[in-house]
Design a protein around this motif. Structure first.
Motif, PDB file in Angstrom:
ATOM      1  N   MET A  56     -15.052   0.821  -4.105  1.00  0.00           N
ATOM      2  CA  MET A  56     -13.684   1.003  -4.269  1.00  0.00           C
ATOM      3  C   MET A  56     -12.888   1.417  -5.576  1.00  0.00           C
ATOM      4  SD  MET A  56     -10.527  -1.346  -2.925  1.00  0.00           S
ATOM      5  CE  MET A  56     -10.415  -2.357  -4.315  1.00  0.00           C
ATOM      6  N   HIS A  57     -12.274   2.533  -5.940  1.00  0.00           N
ATOM      7  CA  HIS A  57     -12.111   2.596  -7.382  1.00  0.00           C
ATOM      8  C   HIS A  57     -10.631   1.897  -7.556  1.00  0.00           C
ATOM      9  CE1 HIS A  57      -9.523   5.835  -5.191  1.00  0.00           C
ATOM     10  NE2 HIS A  57      -8.784   5.746  -6.302  1.00  0.00           N
ATOM     11  N   GLN A  58     -10.611   1.480  -8.684  1.00  0.00           N
ATOM     12  CA  GLN A  58      -9.482   0.792  -9.408  1.00  0.00           C
ATOM     13  C   GLN A  58      -8.348   1.644  -9.563  1.00  0.00           C
ATOM     14  OE1 GLN A  58      -8.267  -2.174  -9.347  1.00  0.00           O
ATOM     15  NE2 GLN A  58      -6.825  -2.331 -11.290  1.00  0.00           N
ATOM     16  N   LEU A  59      -7.259   1.225  -9.425  1.00  0.00           N
ATOM     17  CA  LEU A  59      -5.882   2.314  -9.544  1.00  0.00           C
ATOM     18  C   LEU A  59      -5.589   1.891 -10.928  1.00  0.00           C
ATOM     19  CD1 LEU A  59      -4.250   2.176  -5.880  1.00  0.00           C
ATOM     20  CD2 LEU A  59      -5.793   3.769  -6.834  1.00  0.00           C
ATOM     21  N   GLN A  60      -5.106   3.108 -11.619  1.00  0.00           N
ATOM     22  CA  GLN A  60      -4.536   2.859 -12.713  1.00  0.00           C
ATOM     23  C   GLN A  60      -2.866   2.497 -12.706  1.00  0.00           C
ATOM     24  OE1 GLN A  60      -4.959   2.460 -16.091  1.00  0.00           O
ATOM     25  NE2 GLN A  60      -2.938   3.187 -17.038  1.00  0.00           N
ATOM     26  N   ASP A  61      -2.464   3.243 -11.691  1.00  0.00           N
ATOM     27  CA  ASP A  61      -0.793   3.391 -11.732  1.00  0.00           C
ATOM     28  C   ASP A  61      -0.476   3.212 -10.260  1.00  0.00           C
ATOM     29  OD1 ASP A  61       0.047   4.332 -14.378  1.00  0.00           O
ATOM     30  OD2 ASP A  61      -1.454   5.652 -13.784  1.00  0.00           O
ATOM     31  N   GLN A  77      -9.744   0.928   2.444  1.00  0.00           N
ATOM     32  CA  GLN A  77     -10.344  -0.068   1.686  1.00  0.00           C
ATOM     33  C   GLN A  77      -9.283  -0.770   0.696  1.00  0.00           C
ATOM     34  OE1 GLN A  77     -13.742   1.683  -0.069  1.00  0.00           O
ATOM     35  NE2 GLN A  77     -14.584  -0.452   0.025  1.00  0.00           N
ATOM     36  N   HIS A  78      -8.673   0.040   0.202  1.00  0.00           N
ATOM     37  CA  HIS A  78      -7.540  -0.444  -0.940  1.00  0.00           C
ATOM     38  C   HIS A  78      -6.628  -1.094  -0.071  1.00  0.00           C
ATOM     39  CE1 HIS A  78      -8.138   3.194  -3.464  1.00  0.00           C
ATOM     40  NE2 HIS A  78      -8.384   2.215  -4.284  1.00  0.00           N
ATOM     41  N   LEU A  79      -6.162  -0.889   0.853  1.00  0.00           N
ATOM     42  CA  LEU A  79      -5.127  -1.785   1.807  1.00  0.00           C
ATOM     43  C   LEU A  79      -5.606  -2.907   2.162  1.00  0.00           C
ATOM     44  CD1 LEU A  79      -3.307   1.117   3.936  1.00  0.00           C
ATOM     45  CD2 LEU A  79      -2.586   0.106   1.743  1.00  0.00           C
ATOM     46  N   ASP A  80      -6.941  -2.926   2.772  1.00  0.00           N
ATOM     47  CA  ASP A  80      -7.542  -4.393   3.199  1.00  0.00           C
ATOM     48  C   ASP A  80      -7.623  -5.263   2.020  1.00  0.00           C
ATOM     49  OD1 ASP A  80      -7.569  -3.323   5.670  1.00  0.00           O
ATOM     50  OD2 ASP A  80      -9.784  -2.756   5.719  1.00  0.00           O
ATOM     51  N   SER A  81      -8.095  -4.697   0.673  1.00  0.00           N
ATOM     52  CA  SER A  81      -8.274  -5.640  -0.363  1.00  0.00           C
ATOM     53  C   SER A  81      -6.960  -6.213  -0.831  1.00  0.00           C
ATOM     54  CB  SER A  81      -8.974  -4.532  -1.595  1.00  0.00           C
ATOM     55  OG  SER A  81      -9.062  -5.196  -2.599  1.00  0.00           O
ATOM     56  N   LEU A  82      -5.836  -5.072  -1.067  1.00  0.00           N
ATOM     57  CA  LEU A  82      -4.878  -5.479  -1.388  1.00  0.00           C
ATOM     58  C   LEU A  82      -3.894  -6.612  -0.612  1.00  0.00           C
ATOM     59  CD1 LEU A  82      -2.377  -4.860  -3.733  1.00  0.00           C
ATOM     60  CD2 LEU A  82      -1.291  -3.602  -1.846  1.00  0.00           C
ATOM     61  N   SER A 136      -5.357  -8.814   1.491  1.00  0.00           N
ATOM     62  CA  SER A 136      -6.322  -9.910   1.453  1.00  0.00           C
ATOM     63  C   SER A 136      -5.697 -10.726   0.045  1.00  0.00           C
ATOM     64  CB  SER A 136      -7.843 -10.094   1.258  1.00  0.00           C
ATOM     65  OG  SER A 136      -8.071  -8.857   1.734  1.00  0.00           O
ATOM     66  N   ARG A 137      -5.483  -9.930  -0.974  1.00  0.00           N
ATOM     67  CA  ARG A 137      -4.933 -10.560  -2.362  1.00  0.00           C
ATOM     68  C   ARG A 137      -3.539 -11.017  -1.911  1.00  0.00           C
ATOM     69  NH1 ARG A 137      -6.473  -8.842  -8.186  1.00  0.00           N
ATOM     70  NH2 ARG A 137      -8.412  -7.798  -7.168  1.00  0.00           N
ATOM     71  N   ALA A 138      -2.805 -10.310  -1.430  1.00  0.00           N
ATOM     72  CA  ALA A 138      -1.457 -10.585  -0.875  1.00  0.00           C
ATOM     73  C   ALA A 138      -1.336 -12.155  -0.144  1.00  0.00           C
ATOM     74  CB  ALA A 138      -0.637  -9.702  -0.227  1.00  0.00           C
ATOM     75  N   ASP A 139      -2.430 -12.176   0.928  1.00  0.00           N
ATOM     76  CA  ASP A 139      -2.457 -13.413   1.217  1.00  0.00           C
ATOM     77  C   ASP A 139      -2.917 -14.857   0.334  1.00  0.00           C
ATOM     78  OD1 ASP A 139      -1.957 -12.469   3.888  1.00  0.00           O
ATOM     79  OD2 ASP A 139      -4.230 -12.311   4.333  1.00  0.00           O
ATOM     80  N   GLU A 140      -3.652 -14.375  -0.598  1.00  0.00           N
ATOM     81  CA  GLU A 140      -4.007 -15.387  -1.714  1.00  0.00           C
ATOM     82  C   GLU A 140      -2.663 -15.736  -2.566  1.00  0.00           C
ATOM     83  OE1 GLU A 140      -6.954 -14.006  -4.055  1.00  0.00           O
ATOM     84  OE2 GLU A 140      -8.335 -13.276  -2.593  1.00  0.00           O
ATOM     85  N   MET A 141      -1.957 -14.740  -2.889  1.00  0.00           N
ATOM     86  CA  MET A 141      -0.670 -14.912  -3.615  1.00  0.00           C
ATOM     87  C   MET A 141       0.217 -15.714  -2.887  1.00  0.00           C
ATOM     88  SD  MET A 141      -1.140 -13.615  -6.298  1.00  0.00           S
ATOM     89  CE  MET A 141      -2.875 -12.849  -6.937  1.00  0.00           C
ATOM     90  N   ARG A 142       0.009 -15.650  -1.473  1.00  0.00           N
ATOM     91  CA  ARG A 142       1.101 -16.400  -0.484  1.00  0.00           C
ATOM     92  C   ARG A 142       0.885 -17.827  -0.904  1.00  0.00           C
ATOM     93  NH1 ARG A 142       4.157 -15.604   4.138  1.00  0.00           N
ATOM     94  NH2 ARG A 142       3.145 -13.254   4.320  1.00  0.00           N
TER      95      ARG A 142
END
Ligand code: CP
Length: 308
Positions: A1-6, A16-21, A23-29
Motif C-alpha cells: 500500500m502506498h503512503q498518501l502525501q495529501d 486497502q487504504h480504507l481498511d488500514s485507515l 483500523s487506525r481510527a478504531d485505535e484512535m477511539r
C-alpha cells in the motif's frame, strides 16, 4: 500500500487504504477515550478555513490536540489572511509551510487545496472545496456505516436532498465505489440532482444507482438514509433555492417507513430537513457520526504525520 502525501479527493483511497485507515481510527477511539496521547508531539497543524466550519475545523483541531500536537488557526481566512490583500493561494501555502507540518484547508473554489498541495512538500488536507469534494467527511461517513452496521459492503443507501451542491454526498457516492454490492438511490428536488460527473464515475466502476422521487416508498428497503441540507449559500438565486428547500424531510412518518435496522445519517449542520423528534430514535446516527469525525481525523493526521 502506498503512503498518501495529501488528502485531496476520495479517488486517492483504495480498499486497502480504507481498511488500514479504519483500523487506525478504531485505535484512535481507544486512545481518545483514554485521554489522548503524545504521538504527534512537536508537530503543528495549520487550519486555513476560507468558509465557516464548526465541525470540520474544530474536529481536526481537537484530533491534533488529542495526539499531542499543536494548532495554528485562521478561522475566517477570506477576511483575515493575506488572501484578502490579493495574495495567491500558492504564496499563502509556501509561507504557511514554513510555520507548520500540515495544512487543513476549506475553500469556496473547487481545486484550491490541490493548488496549494502542488507547490509545497507538507501534507495538505482538503476540508471541502466548493461544491466538489469533502473527502474526510466521506471517510468518516463510511467509517460510521461500518461501525453502526458492521459492514461497508452489500448495502442499499439512499442519498437525499441537495446532491448537486452537497460536496459530502458527492464524495460519499464516489468513495462507495470501493465497496462491493452497493445500490444507491438518489432522491432530490429536480434542480439539485446528482452531478453527471459523479454518475459517470459510478457507471465506470460498476456501481448501480437509480433516481427516485418518493422518499417514503424507498425507505423500507434501505440500510442507510443519508439526508443533506440544501446548500443555500451555493444557489445563484433565491428562487432556485426556494424550489429545492423543504421537499424531503425525515420526520415521524419517514421513521415509521424506515426499516428497524436502518440508520439515519447527516453530515450536519441541519436546518429543517430532519425533525428534532427523530434525535431520540436509536436509528438516528448523525451525532455519533459527528463524534466519529474525531477518530477518523486523528487517524488521518497520524497517518500523514507519523508515517511520513
Ligand atoms: N459536515 C461539515 O462539513 O460540517 P462543517 O461545515 O461544520 O465543517
Amino acid at each position: 500500500m502506498h503512503q498518501l502525501q495529501d488528502v485531496l479527493e476520495v479517488r486517492q483511497f483504495d480498499r486497502q487504504h480504507l481498511d488500514s485507515l479504519f483500523s487506525r481510527a478504531d485505535e484512535m477511539r481507544i486512545i481518545a477515550d483514554a485521554g489522548g496521547s503524545n504521538r504527534l508531539s512537536g508537530k503543528i497543524l495549520a487550519s486555513l478555513f476560507f468558509e465557516p466550519s464548526p465541525r470540520t475545523r474544530l474536529s481536526f483541531e481537537s484530533a491534533m490536540m488529542r495526539l499531542g500536537g499543536s494548532v495554528l488557526t485562521a478561522e475566517n481566512a477570506l477576511e483575515t489572511s493575506s488572501w484578502a490583500k490579493g495574495e495567491t493561494i500558492e504564496d499563502t501555502a509556501r509561507i504557511v509551510e514554513s510555520y507548520a507540518d500540515a495544512i487543513v484547508m476549506r475553500h469556496p473554489e473547487a481545486g484550491t487545496p490541490a493548488r496549494a498541495a502542488a507547490v509545497i512538500d507538507i501534507p495538505v488536507i482538503n476540508a471541502g472545496d466548493g461544491a466538489r469534494e469533502h473527502p474526510t467527511q466521506a471517510l468518516l461517513d463510511l467509517y460510521t456505516i461500518g461501525h453502526e452496521l458492521g459492514r461497508i459492503d452489500d448495502l442499499n443507501i439512499a442519498l437525499v436532498g441537495d446532491l448537486k451542491y452537497g460536496r459530502a454526498p458527492r464524495s460519499l457516492a464516489m468513495l462507495l465505489t470501493e465497496s462491493s454490492g452497493i445500490n444507491l438511490t438518489f432522491i432530490s428536488p429536480p434542480n439539485v440532482r446528482m452531478g453527471d460527473d459523479v454518475k459517470a464515475d459510478l457507471l465506470s466502476r460498476g456501481v448501480s444507482f437509480e433516481e427516485e422521487t418518493d422518499l417514503l416508498a424507498v425507505l423500507p428497503d434501505v440500510d442507510v438514509v443519508y439526508q443533506t441540507r440544501v446548500q443555500h449559500e451555493r444557489f445563484e438565486s433565491d428562487e432556485e433555492y426556494r424550489e429545492a428547500r423543504g421537499k424531503y424531510v425525515i420526520d415521524a412518518a419517514a421513521m415509521a417507513a424506515l426499516s428497524p435496522d436502518a440508520i439515519v445519517m447527516h453530515p450536519l449542520p441541519r436546518v429543517d430537513e430532519i425533525d428534532p423528534i427523530v434525535d431520540t430514535d436509536r436509528r438516528a446516527a448523525y451525532f455519533r457520526q459527528a463524534r466519529n469525525g474525531i477518530y477518523v481525523r486523528m487517524a488521518i493526521l497520524d497517518w500523514l504525520l507519523r508515517d511520513e
